[in-house]
Design an enzyme around this catalytic site. Structure first.
Site, PDB file in Angstrom:
ATOM      1  N   CYS A   1     -18.554  61.188  35.667  1.00  0.00           N
ATOM      2  CA  CYS A   1     -17.720  60.735  34.611  1.00  0.00           C
ATOM      3  C   CYS A   1     -16.752  59.688  35.130  1.00  0.00           C
ATOM      4  O   CYS A   1     -16.377  59.701  36.426  1.00  0.00           O
ATOM      5  CB  CYS A   1     -16.755  61.773  33.816  1.00  0.00           C
ATOM      6  SG  CYS A   1     -16.033  61.236  32.558  1.00  0.00           S
TER       7      CYS A   1
ATOM      8  N   ASP B   1     -13.424  72.847  30.276  1.00  0.00           N
ATOM      9  CA  ASP B   1     -12.576  72.100  31.372  1.00  0.00           C
ATOM     10  C   ASP B   1     -11.236  72.850  31.480  1.00  0.00           C
ATOM     11  O   ASP B   1     -10.543  73.669  30.510  1.00  0.00           O
ATOM     12  CB  ASP B   1     -12.207  70.601  30.785  1.00  0.00           C
ATOM     13  CG  ASP B   1     -11.839  69.559  32.036  1.00  0.00           C
ATOM     14  OD1 ASP B   1     -11.547  70.266  33.241  1.00  0.00           O
ATOM     15  OD2 ASP B   1     -11.631  68.517  31.568  1.00  0.00           O
TER      16      ASP B   1
END
Length: 256
Positions: A26, A160
């Protein structure tokens, strides 16, 4: 979204044949970075459209992807990363750049995933921020209720570390002992399960050794002085590939 079959549910819960763990890199911020990362062979790449030092414009992302396609690159699955976006914000990005998936938090707008599914042909990955005092708490119960409600309009759960400002993307690990609960829930609901938060080439093997997970997501853990380091990217991917057929035994562990 196509209804998930019972066989698919069992496979995602740990039954059937095992599949390799997917890797998402990412925070792609430039053409050369994108070219190097795609060349390393991840399964997914992410472009950040939320407030962040890695934030890019839809026009830039569109241009980089077009250039790579012109060069004959085989693109991985492309993911647009948001925090808690307004509908018009996501709509504007997806109108300008063709993406395969959208990753977001939806506790501010529980109908957003269904709205996106009706409007765009994209996967929806729902980020679940994990706070420190998580196991057995009200946050976990609320997250489970939300996931059950959205089960037919999302494709994946992404765990997360909770960040007070954005909800995720902090670069810190969370308490991995919550993963078995979400793994079981994801299997029941027929959803994929990803983990992010503070992963790097040195600790991702420990995470994967703790039990089956469908995918891992990394950004700062493969950077040097805030810039993507292709050596770390390659090392991360190699570590994950080594655990591509892990079993579902054990809990693993990580400290927030």
């Amino acid at each position: 979204m196509t209804e998930v079959t019972e066989d698919a549910r069992q496979e995602r819960a740990g039954g059937g044949h095992e599949q390799a763990t997917s890797v998402k890199i990412c925070g792609v911020t430039g053409l050369e970075t994108a070219r190097e990362i795609v060349g390393a062979g991840p399964d997914c790449i992410g472009f950040v459209f939320a407030p962040s030092r890695r934030r890019v414009s839809p026009a830039d992302a569109r241009g980089w992807l077009a250039r790579l396609e012109e060069e004959g690159a085989k693109l991985p699955l492309t993911v647009g990363v948001f925090a808690r976006p307004r509908r018009e914000e996501v709509d504007a990005v997806l109108t300008e750049v063709r993406l395969d998936a959208v990753q977001l938090i939806a506790d501010h707008d529980p109908d957003l995933p269904a709205w996106l599914k009706r409007r765009h042909e994209v996967q929806v990955w729902l980020t679940v921020p994990i706070a420190r005092a998580e196991p057995g708490g009200s946050r976990m119960a609320a997250a489970e209720a939300m996931l059950r409600r959205m089960r037919h309009c999302i494709d994946a759960i992404l765990l997360d570390t909770h960040d007070p400002s954005q909800g995720g993307g902090s670069g810190r690990t969370f308490d991995w002992t919550v993963i078995p609960h979400y793994r079981s829930l994801a299997g029941e609901l027929g959803l994929l399960l990803y983990a992010a938060g503070g992963l790097n080439p040195d600790n991702v093997g420990t995470l994967l050794a703790g039990g089956r997970i469908d995918g891992v997501d990394v950004s700062s853990g493969v950077e040097t002085e805030g810039i993507k380091d292709i050596r770390k990217v390659s090392a991360f991917i190699e570590r994950v590939r080594a655990y591509g057929t892990d079993t579902d035994e054990g809990n693993g562990g990580g400290a927030a």
